[in-house]
Design a protein around this motif. Structure first.
Motif, PDB file in Angstrom:
ATOM      1  N   ALA A 169       0.848  -1.192   0.000  1.00  6.45           N
ATOM      2  CA  ALA A 169       0.000   0.000   0.000  1.00  6.45           C
ATOM      3  C   ALA A 169       0.884   1.242   0.000  1.00  6.45           C
ATOM      4  CB  ALA A 169      -0.909  -0.001   1.219  1.00  6.45           C
ATOM      5  N   GLU A 170       0.460   2.242  -0.752  1.00  8.70           N
ATOM      6  CA  GLU A 170       1.182   3.514  -0.762  1.00  8.70           C
ATOM      7  C   GLU A 170       0.209   4.623  -1.118  1.00  8.70           C
ATOM      8  OE1 GLU A 170       4.292   3.120  -3.657  1.00  8.70           O
ATOM      9  OE2 GLU A 170       2.913   2.891  -5.318  1.00  8.70           O
ATOM     10  N   GLY A 171       0.495   5.807  -0.664  1.00  4.16           N
ATOM     11  CA  GLY A 171      -0.318   6.962  -1.005  1.00  4.16           C
ATOM     12  C   GLY A 171      -1.419   7.294  -0.018  1.00  4.16           C
ATOM     13  N   GLY A 172      -1.613   6.473   1.015  1.00  2.53           N
ATOM     14  CA  GLY A 172      -2.561   6.783   2.070  1.00  2.53           C
ATOM     15  C   GLY A 172      -4.030   6.642   1.724  1.00  2.53           C
ATOM     16  N   ALA A 173      -4.360   6.193   0.524  1.00  5.72           N
ATOM     17  CA  ALA A 173      -5.771   6.085   0.138  1.00  5.72           C
ATOM     18  C   ALA A 173      -6.068   4.673  -0.345  1.00  5.72           C
ATOM     19  CB  ALA A 173      -6.108   7.107  -0.942  1.00  5.72           C
ATOM     20  N   ASN A 174      -5.874   3.726   0.557  1.00  3.81           N
ATOM     21  CA  ASN A 174      -6.066   2.321   0.225  1.00  3.81           C
ATOM     22  C   ASN A 174      -7.087   1.707   1.181  1.00  3.81           C
ATOM     23  OD1 ASN A 174      -3.617   1.581  -1.745  1.00  3.81           O
ATOM     24  ND2 ASN A 174      -2.901   3.034  -0.221  1.00  3.81           N
ATOM     25  N   PRO A 175      -8.377   1.900   0.932  1.00 10.55           N
ATOM     26  CA  PRO A 175      -9.380   1.399   1.867  1.00 10.55           C
ATOM     27  C   PRO A 175      -9.664  -0.093   1.678  1.00 10.55           C
ATOM     28  CG  PRO A 175     -10.438   2.615   0.105  1.00 10.55           C
ATOM     29  CD  PRO A 175      -8.966   2.736  -0.121  1.00 10.55           C
ATOM     30  N   CYS A 176      -9.658  -0.823   2.777  1.00  6.06           N
ATOM     31  CA  CYS A 176     -10.039  -2.236   2.785  1.00  6.06           C
ATOM     32  C   CYS A 176     -11.558  -2.308   2.765  1.00  6.06           C
ATOM     33  CB  CYS A 176      -9.478  -2.923   4.027  1.00  6.06           C
ATOM     34  SG  CYS A 176     -10.030  -4.637   4.200  1.00  6.06           S
ATOM     35  N   ARG A 177     -12.120  -3.103   1.884  1.00  5.90           N
ATOM     36  CA  ARG A 177     -13.577  -3.190   1.775  1.00  5.90           C
ATOM     37  C   ARG A 177     -14.173  -4.197   2.748  1.00  5.90           C
ATOM     38  NH1 ARG A 177     -11.000  -0.502  -1.946  1.00  5.90           N
ATOM     39  NH2 ARG A 177     -12.259   0.907  -3.200  1.00  5.90           N
ATOM     40  N   HIS A 178     -13.359  -4.798   3.591  1.00  7.81           N
ATOM     41  CA  HIS A 178     -13.876  -5.698   4.623  1.00  7.81           C
ATOM     42  C   HIS A 178     -14.009  -4.956   5.954  1.00  7.81           C
ATOM     43  CE1 HIS A 178     -13.367  -9.042   7.664  1.00  7.81           C
ATOM     44  NE2 HIS A 178     -14.446  -9.433   7.001  1.00  7.81           N
ATOM     45  N   CYS A 179     -12.934  -4.343   6.420  1.00  7.32           N
ATOM     46  CA  CYS A 179     -12.981  -3.611   7.701  1.00  7.32           C
ATOM     47  C   CYS A 179     -13.336  -2.136   7.502  1.00  7.32           C
ATOM     48  CB  CYS A 179     -11.657  -3.739   8.446  1.00  7.32           C
ATOM     49  SG  CYS A 179     -10.285  -2.838   7.696  1.00  7.32           S
ATOM     50  N   LEU A 180     -13.321  -1.682   6.255  1.00  3.95           N
ATOM     51  CA  LEU A 180     -13.572  -0.288   5.869  1.00  3.95           C
ATOM     52  C   LEU A 180     -12.579   0.676   6.512  1.00  3.95           C
ATOM     53  CD1 LEU A 180     -17.467  -0.066   5.674  1.00  3.95           C
ATOM     54  CD2 LEU A 180     -15.820  -0.815   3.946  1.00  3.95           C
ATOM     55  N   GLY A 181     -11.428   0.149   6.902  1.00  2.71           N
ATOM     56  CA  GLY A 181     -10.344   0.987   7.394  1.00  2.71           C
ATOM     57  C   GLY A 181      -9.332   1.215   6.288  1.00  2.71           C
TER      58      GLY A 181
END
Length: 153
Positions: free
Chosen positions: A31-43
Motif C-alpha cells: 500500500a502507498e499513497g494513504g488512500a487504500n481502503p479495505c472493503r472488509h474492515c472499511l479501514g
C-alpha cells in the motif's frame, strides 16, 4: 442505517487466493499513497502494509447488466468486518462520493443516483433508504470503485 464491509466468507475466500470476479487470483501489493481502503474492515490500509488488489462484483447470484465489476483493495493480514449504524469517519473525505439505490432485484433505481460530498453522505443515504422500492445503497468513490453497501437498520 446498517453499514457493512464485504462478507467475511468472501473476504477469507479472496485472502486464500481464490479467483476474483474476472477469474483471476488477487494481486498482492504494498500500500502507498494513504488512500487504500479495505472493503472488509472499511479501514485504511497503512502505507507499506500488504494489500490485495482484485476485481469485485458486489452482487450475489447471476450476473446481469447492472452487476458492475470494479477494482477493490483488501487487507492481506486478517481484519474484522465493519458492521455499524454509522459510516467510517474517513468517508467524510470522499470527494465526491457516488451513491445509488438498488431494488431487491439488484437493479439500479435511477432516480436515486447522486454525487455528493463525503460530509453529506450519511444524510443522503438515509434519504434514499426512505424510498420503499430501494432495498440497499452502494457507495462508490469518484473513480467508481465500490466502497460499501448500506441497508436499513
Amino acid at each position: 442505517m446498517r453499514v457493512q464491509g464485504i462478507s467475511t466468507i468472501e473476504y477469507e475466500r479472496l485472502r486464500r487466493g481464490e479467483c476474483d470476479a474476472h477469474g483471476q487470483t488477487p494481486l498482492s501489493r504494498k500500500a502507498e499513497g494513504g488512500a487504500n481502503p479495505c472493503r472488509h474492515c472499511l479501514g485504511l490500509i497503512e502505507d507499506g502494509d500488504t494489500k490485495l488488489v482484485l476485481a469485485y462484483r458486489p452482487f450475489e447470484g447471476t450476473p446481469h447488466p447492472y452487476a458492475e465489476i470494479g477494482p477493490i483493495f483488501l487487507h492481506q493480514a486478517q481484519c474484522a468486518r465493519y458492521d455499524s449504524p454509522a459510516l467510517p469517519r474517513w468517508f467524510a473525505f470522499l470527494e465526491p462520493a457516488i451513491i445509488r439505490g438498488y431494488g431487491a432485484d439488484d437493479w439500479i433505481r435511477y432516480e436515486t443516483g447522486q454525487v455528493v460530498p463525503g460530509r453529506e453522505l450519511g444524510a443522503a443515504c438515509e434519504s434514499i433508504l426512505t424510498d420503499a422500492s430501494v432495498a440497499y445503497v452502494h457507495v462508490r468513490s469518484k473513480f467508481g470503485c465500490f466502497q460499501c453497501r448500506i441497508d436499513r437498520a
